[in-house]
Each structure stands twice: as structure tokens, then as C-alpha cells.
Design an enzyme around this catalytic site. Structure first.
Site, PDB file in Angstrom:
ATOM      1  N   LYS A 103     -50.139  26.995  39.431  1.00  0.00           N
ATOM      2  CA  LYS A 103     -51.408  27.636  39.047  1.00  0.00           C
ATOM      3  C   LYS A 103     -51.459  29.062  39.587  1.00  0.00           C
ATOM      4  O   LYS A 103     -51.909  29.981  38.903  1.00  0.00           O
ATOM      5  CB  LYS A 103     -52.604  26.814  39.547  1.00  0.00           C
ATOM      6  CG  LYS A 103     -53.927  27.406  39.065  1.00  0.00           C
ATOM      7  CD  LYS A 103     -55.175  26.699  39.573  1.00  0.00           C
ATOM      8  CE  LYS A 103     -56.410  27.531  39.208  1.00  0.00           C
ATOM      9  NZ  LYS A 103     -57.626  27.138  39.923  1.00  0.00           N
TER      10      LYS A 103
ATOM     11  N   SER B 260     -66.681  34.854  49.734  1.00  0.00           N
ATOM     12  CA  SER B 260     -66.829  33.679  48.875  1.00  0.00           C
ATOM     13  C   SER B 260     -67.097  32.442  49.707  1.00  0.00           C
ATOM     14  O   SER B 260     -66.529  32.282  50.793  1.00  0.00           O
ATOM     15  CB  SER B 260     -65.548  33.468  48.065  1.00  0.00           C
ATOM     16  OG  SER B 260     -65.648  32.280  47.308  1.00  0.00           O
TER      17      SER B 260
ATOM     18  N   HIS C 149     -55.730  33.415  35.978  1.00  0.00           N
ATOM     19  CA  HIS C 149     -56.531  34.644  35.946  1.00  0.00           C
ATOM     20  C   HIS C 149     -56.561  35.297  37.339  1.00  0.00           C
ATOM     21  O   HIS C 149     -56.414  36.500  37.487  1.00  0.00           O
ATOM     22  CB  HIS C 149     -57.952  34.306  35.484  1.00  0.00           C
ATOM     23  CG  HIS C 149     -58.603  33.158  36.201  1.00  0.00           C
ATOM     24  ND1 HIS C 149     -57.935  31.986  36.510  1.00  0.00           N
ATOM     25  CD2 HIS C 149     -59.849  33.002  36.709  1.00  0.00           C
ATOM     26  CE1 HIS C 149     -58.752  31.184  37.156  1.00  0.00           C
ATOM     27  NE2 HIS C 149     -59.926  31.770  37.285  1.00  0.00           N
ATOM     28  N   ARG C 150     -56.719  34.462  38.368  1.00  0.00           N
ATOM     29  CA  ARG C 150     -56.782  34.958  39.747  1.00  0.00           C
ATOM     30  C   ARG C 150     -55.421  35.557  40.149  1.00  0.00           C
ATOM     31  O   ARG C 150     -55.357  36.599  40.801  1.00  0.00           O
ATOM     32  CB  ARG C 150     -57.178  33.788  40.661  1.00  0.00           C
ATOM     33  CG  ARG C 150     -57.460  34.147  42.107  1.00  0.00           C
ATOM     34  CD  ARG C 150     -58.270  33.051  42.798  1.00  0.00           C
ATOM     35  NE  ARG C 150     -59.606  32.969  42.227  1.00  0.00           N
ATOM     36  CZ  ARG C 150     -60.032  31.976  41.451  1.00  0.00           C
ATOM     37  NH1 ARG C 150     -59.248  30.932  41.191  1.00  0.00           N
ATOM     38  NH2 ARG C 150     -61.238  32.002  40.935  1.00  0.00           N
TER      39      ARG C 150
ATOM     40  N   ASP D 137     -65.239  37.422  41.596  1.00  0.00           N
ATOM     41  CA  ASP D 137     -66.221  36.845  40.680  1.00  0.00           C
ATOM     42  C   ASP D 137     -65.454  36.385  39.462  1.00  0.00           C
ATOM     43  O   ASP D 137     -64.680  37.137  38.862  1.00  0.00           O
ATOM     44  CB  ASP D 137     -67.336  37.820  40.301  1.00  0.00           C
ATOM     45  CG  ASP D 137     -68.544  37.034  39.781  1.00  0.00           C
ATOM     46  OD1 ASP D 137     -69.069  36.188  40.537  1.00  0.00           O
ATOM     47  OD2 ASP D 137     -68.955  37.238  38.623  1.00  0.00           O
TER      48      ASP D 137
ATOM     49  N   ASN E 149     -66.511  29.562  48.242  1.00  0.00           N
ATOM     50  CA  ASN E 149     -65.746  28.583  47.463  1.00  0.00           C
ATOM     51  C   ASN E 149     -64.380  28.366  48.139  1.00  0.00           C
ATOM     52  O   ASN E 149     -63.526  29.259  48.164  1.00  0.00           O
ATOM     53  CB  ASN E 149     -65.585  29.146  46.042  1.00  0.00           C
ATOM     54  CG  ASN E 149     -64.846  28.217  45.115  1.00  0.00           C
ATOM     55  OD1 ASN E 149     -63.867  27.600  45.521  1.00  0.00           O
ATOM     56  ND2 ASN E 149     -65.288  28.133  43.876  1.00  0.00           N
TER      57      ASN E 149
ATOM     58  N   ASP F 169     -61.053  23.344  36.112  1.00  0.00           N
ATOM     59  CA  ASP F 169     -59.616  23.101  35.909  1.00  0.00           C
ATOM     60  C   ASP F 169     -59.293  21.833  35.105  1.00  0.00           C
ATOM     61  O   ASP F 169     -58.393  21.863  34.261  1.00  0.00           O
ATOM     62  CB  ASP F 169     -58.874  23.073  37.254  1.00  0.00           C
ATOM     63  CG  ASP F 169     -58.592  24.475  37.793  1.00  0.00           C
ATOM     64  OD1 ASP F 169     -58.409  25.402  36.985  1.00  0.00           O
ATOM     65  OD2 ASP F 169     -58.555  24.637  39.024  1.00  0.00           O
TER      66      ASP F 169
HETATM   67  O1  LIG Z   1     -69.540  33.181  44.354  1.00  0.00           O
HETATM   68  P1  LIG Z   1     -68.577  32.502  45.302  1.00  0.00           P
HETATM   69  O2  LIG Z   1     -69.169  32.239  46.651  1.00  0.00           O
HETATM   70  O3  LIG Z   1     -67.257  33.200  45.379  1.00  0.00           O
HETATM   71  O4  LIG Z   1     -68.210  31.026  44.726  1.00  0.00           O
HETATM   72  P2  LIG Z   1     -68.601  30.462  43.281  1.00  0.00           P
HETATM   73  O5  LIG Z   1     -67.937  29.146  43.142  1.00  0.00           O
HETATM   74  O6  LIG Z   1     -70.086  30.547  43.075  1.00  0.00           O
HETATM   75  O7  LIG Z   1     -67.857  31.498  42.329  1.00  0.00           O
HETATM   76  P3  LIG Z   1     -68.405  32.357  41.093  1.00  0.00           P
HETATM   77  O8  LIG Z   1     -69.810  32.763  41.314  1.00  0.00           O
HETATM   78  O9  LIG Z   1     -67.384  33.427  40.877  1.00  0.00           O
HETATM   79  O10 LIG Z   1     -68.378  31.344  39.898  1.00  0.00           O
HETATM   80  C1  LIG Z   1     -67.131  30.938  39.387  1.00  0.00           C
HETATM   81  C2  LIG Z   1     -67.283  29.741  38.471  1.00  0.00           C
HETATM   82  O11 LIG Z   1     -66.125  29.644  37.662  1.00  0.00           O
HETATM   83  C3  LIG Z   1     -65.357  28.516  38.046  1.00  0.00           C
HETATM   84  N1  LIG Z   1     -63.963  28.944  38.251  1.00  0.00           N
HETATM   85  C4  LIG Z   1     -63.535  30.147  38.696  1.00  0.00           C
HETATM   86  N2  LIG Z   1     -62.214  30.146  38.875  1.00  0.00           N
HETATM   87  C5  LIG Z   1     -61.789  28.917  38.523  1.00  0.00           C
HETATM   88  C6  LIG Z   1     -60.532  28.297  38.515  1.00  0.00           C
HETATM   89  O12 LIG Z   1     -59.442  28.911  38.950  1.00  0.00           O
HETATM   90  N3  LIG Z   1     -60.462  27.029  38.108  1.00  0.00           N
HETATM   91  C7  LIG Z   1     -61.560  26.374  37.700  1.00  0.00           C
HETATM   92  N4  LIG Z   1     -62.796  26.870  37.701  1.00  0.00           N
HETATM   93  C8  LIG Z   1     -62.914  28.141  38.113  1.00  0.00           C
HETATM   94  C9  LIG Z   1     -65.923  28.029  39.373  1.00  0.00           C
HETATM   95  O13 LIG Z   1     -65.773  26.645  39.532  1.00  0.00           O
HETATM   96  C10 LIG Z   1     -67.391  28.437  39.251  1.00  0.00           C
HETATM   97  O14 LIG Z   1     -68.108  27.493  38.491  1.00  0.00           O
HETATM   98 MG   LIG Z   2     -71.026  32.398  43.024  1.00  0.00          MG
END
Ligand SMILES: O=P(O)(O)OP(=O)(O)OP(=O)(O)OC[C@H]1O[C@@H](n2cnc3c(O)ncnc32)[C@H](O)[C@@H]1O
Ligand SMILES: [Mg+2]
Length: 198
Positions: free
Chosen positions: A178, A11, A183-184, A71, A13, A158
């Protein structure tokens, strides 16, 4: 019991890395895929599961380490489950603030009782790039979409996600709270059981 002293997290993120490492504690060291590559794989799957597996395989291939991918996204009832797997790209890649503004606009005038939503998280763990049996764990978090952003913690959607258990937004929860409710956290609890981690 499977032991993974080191896992690469597939990831880019930083919010996810922080949360997942806090949940895993000292038992596993998560290394970011950013140490190995800045190229993000295209998320071409039609489901959270497919995209999680795709990201995990890609990271294992690049790093040579076992890989964990997350994801996740937000499924809004009134929008038929959108933005769902497209949550990160909802506002065409313009980032979290633009995603949140677009969501508020899409739900303008929608009454409270029709603003239900769930956060979804699928974790995929592969032992190597061609692993024929990825470990898959999912977690859901039910809540509602607020009519205005609130709170500074967390990331992504969030500030717009109202948490019924605490009557506040998920961006108003402490990181520790949190990480107990999200969910995580739910997906990670299943993964810990699967790996027999304490
Ligand atoms: O794919 P990676 O590199 O892991 O990073 P990403 O941010 O692109 O991750 P995703 O493709 O899984 O997209 C997840 C989306 O859902 C949102 N999201 C996921 N978990 C969240 C959380 O705990 N709180 C707020 N938003 C969340 C996040 O901000 C993204 O817009
Ligand atoms: Mg992504």
C-alpha cells in the site's frame, strides 16, 4: 536542503501516522499531535489544501515544532466527488464502519463501470505556525468501489477500494505494498523530493 529531525504530525489518525512514518524511515521522527493535545481542530476549509494547512498551522502552534498535516479522502465519480473533504464525517462522525456502510448503500445497484473513485491526499508542511509558504504535495490513487468489504489491513475506506494494479482491495495489500501505491505514497514521494530526502 531543509532538514527536519523532528516533525509533529497534525493528525489524530493512527493509520496515517503508521504509514507516513514507514515512508519517511529514520530520516525524520514524526511525533503525534496527540502528545500535545487531544482537541481536534474543526476542518472548516472547502478544499483538501485548506484543511491540510489549517491542521498543520494548528499543530505547529500547539507544539512549537514544524508540522506536517495530511488531509485526505475518497472522491467517488458517481457521487460527483463526494464524500471528498467530508470523507471522515460522511456518516456524521459514526466512524469507519458506518462510513463504509453508507457508501455501499449510496452505490447500491450502480454498475461496475460507473463505480470509479480516487483517493486524494494533500500533505502540508509548515516550518512554524505563521509560515507564509507552506510546502504542499498532492497524490491521487485511482480505483473502483467494490460491492462488499474485503480485507483487514489499512484503515478507513480501504476494504471498499479496488486497486486495479493488484486486482484486490487496498485492505488486502500488505502495508509495504500500500505504501508504494497509495495516494499518500505519491504525495510523500513529492515531499521527499522537495526536502531532498534520500
Ligand atoms: O484529520 P486527521 O486527524 O488527520 O484524521 P482523519 O481521519 O479525520 O483524516 P481526514 O480528515 O483527512 O479524513 C480522511 C478520511 O478519508 C479516509 N482515508 C484517507 N486515507 C485513507 C486511506 O489510505 N485508506 C482508507 N481511507 C482513507 C479516512 O478514513 C477518513 O475517513
Ligand atoms: Mg480529520
Amino acid at each position: 536542503m531543509m532538514t527536519f529531525p523532528q516533525l509533529v504530525l497534525a493528525s489524530h489518525n493512527a493509520g496515517k501516522l503508521k504509514e507516513l512514518q514507514a515512508m519517511l524511515g529514520d530520516s525524520v521522527q514524526l511525533r503525534s499531535i496527540g502528545e500535545f493535545s487531544n482537541v481536534e481542530p474543526e476542518e472548516t476549509g472547502l478544499s483538501f489544501v485548506e484543511n491540510a494547512i489549517l491542521k498543520a498551522r494548528n499543530a505547529a502552534r500547539i507544539s512549537g515544532l514544524p508540522a506536517l498535516a495530511d488531509d485526505s479522502g475518497l472522491a467517488v465519480d458517481f457521487l460527483g466527488g463526494a464524500p471528498g473533504i467530508y470523507s471522515a464525517r460522511y456518516a456524521d462522525g459514526k466512524g469507519d464502519a458506518a462510513n463504509n456502510a453508507k457508501l455501499l448503500d449510496a452505490l447500491k445497484e450502480v454498475p461496475q463501470e460507473q463505480r470509479g473513485a480516487q483517493f486524494v491526499c494533500v500533505l502540508a508542511l509548515v516550518r512554524h505556525a505563521d509560515d507564509p509558504l507552506p510546502i504542499l504535495c498532492e497524490g491521487l490513487w485511482h480505483g473502483r468501489i467494490l460491492t462488499a468489504a474485503s480485507g483487514e489491513q489499512g484503515f478507513g475506506y480501504d476494504p471498499l477500494f479496488w486497486v486495479p494494479e493488484r486486482d484486490c482491495s487496498s485492505a488486502e495489500l500488505s502495508p509495504a505494498e500500500k505504501n508504494q501505491l497509495s495516494h499518500r505514497a505519491r504525495a510523500m514521494a513529492i515531499l521527499r523530493q522537495r526536502l531532498a530526502l534520500k
